[in-house]
Design a protein around this motif. Structure first.
Motif, short mmCIF file in Angstrom:
data_model
loop_
_atom_site.label_atom_id
_atom_site.label_comp_id
_atom_site.label_asym_id
_atom_site.label_seq_id
_atom_site.Cartn_x
_atom_site.Cartn_y
_atom_site.Cartn_z
N GLY A 8 0.85 -1.19 0.00
CA GLY A 8 0.00 0.00 0.00
C GLY A 8 0.89 1.23 0.00
O GLY A 8 2.11 1.12 0.06
N PRO A 9 0.29 2.41 0.00
CA PRO A 9 1.08 3.65 -0.05
C PRO A 9 1.93 3.87 1.21
O PRO A 9 2.95 4.54 1.17
N ARG A 12 2.74 -2.23 4.08
CA ARG A 12 1.91 -3.36 3.63
C ARG A 12 0.47 -3.24 4.12
O ARG A 12 0.19 -2.64 5.16
N SER A 83 -6.39 6.06 -1.05
CA SER A 83 -5.18 5.54 -1.71
C SER A 83 -5.00 4.05 -1.43
O SER A 83 -4.57 3.30 -2.31
N ASP A 84 -5.35 3.64 -0.20
CA ASP A 84 -5.28 2.20 0.12
C ASP A 84 -6.21 1.40 -0.78
O ASP A 84 -5.86 0.34 -1.30
N SER A 87 -4.80 1.04 -4.16
CA SER A 87 -3.74 0.02 -4.17
C SER A 87 -4.33 -1.38 -4.16
O SER A 87 -3.82 -2.29 -4.82
N ASP A 90 -5.52 -2.10 -7.58
CA ASP A 90 -4.36 -2.40 -8.44
C ASP A 90 -3.92 -3.85 -8.24
O ASP A 90 -3.64 -4.57 -9.21
N TYR A 91 -3.81 -4.25 -6.97
CA TYR A 91 -3.37 -5.61 -6.65
C TYR A 91 -4.34 -6.64 -7.23
O TYR A 91 -3.94 -7.62 -7.88
#
Length: 217
Positions: A8-9, A12, A83-84, A87, A90-91
């Motif tokens: 994450g930004p 983890r 933002s989390d 992420s 994205d994952y």
């Protein structure tokens, strides 16, 4: 239920990832309620939404926002949590590059984050917002709201009063090109305590299954 740790930004993030065998299965992320009021990815509503999506054939990820459980970082007023969520998406996408549909579901604070994520990620084809806290947070960023979705809340919600949710939905109804479905469950509170949990999940399942057979946003 495989435990996963992904970047994450702020370090983890801890999640639970539940894939399907089909490589082109639709994907969904589930977002939990407020970290400072005991919200985690194991919240009952979040947990049940996770399994409801998985039962419908989705590859599903739920995760803890920064500072919750084994996720690193600390609470960031919703800015970092957004933002989390990006992420996490994205994952999930990196593991499922052939997914045809991408959904986001959020409960309470998670519904607010989820609807912000919609604005940033045009690939999201549908959303579920359970008990969105329209009285606590500004949802005016949804102009225009980029995809259709379901807003579901209870008439006995004392955390996020129904009138605020009705106002939010009325604003969304004015937008063209998308359809906002609103279910208000008589007698249900913010957390959909029994006997309201299963009927709420049934509404979600009916809605998502219908949307998957249509080709509209």
């Amino acid at each position: 239920m495989p435990e996963v740790i992904f970047p994450g930004p702020e370090g983890r993030l801890e999640g639970r990832y539940h894939p399907q065998k089909e490589k082109d299965a639709p994907i969904a992320i589930i977002l939990h309620p407020h970290p400072q009021f005991g919200g985690t990815m194991n919240n009952k509503v979040v947990y049940n939404l996770h399994y409801t999506f998985h039962k419908m054939g989705f590859t599903v990820l739920r995760f803890n926002f920064r500072g919750v459980g084994r996720s690193q970082g600390e609470y960031d007023q919703g800015i970092g949590e957004l933002s989390d969520a990006a992420s996490a998406l994205d994952y999930l996408q990196s593991m499922n590059q052939n997914a045809k549909h991408c959904w986001v579901a959020g409960f309470s604070f998670g519904a607010w984050i989820g609807m912000q994520l919609l604005m940033r990620r045009p690939e999201i084809t549908g959303f579920i917002s359970v008990s969105p806290p329209a009285n606590m947070y500004d949802f005016s960023f949804l102009a225009p709201c980029p995809s259709s979705g379901l807003v579901i809340n209870g008439t006995a919600d004392r955390v996020a009063p129904p009138k605020d949710t009705q106002t939010l939905v009325a604003k969304l109804h004015e937008q063209k090109g998308i359809t906002i479905t609103h279910e208000e469950m008589e007698g249900a509170g913010h957390f959909f305590e029994e006997p309201y949990m299963q009927p709420m999940l049934d509404h979600v399942e009916t809605y998502v299954r219908r949307r998957l057979t249509e080709n509209t946003r």
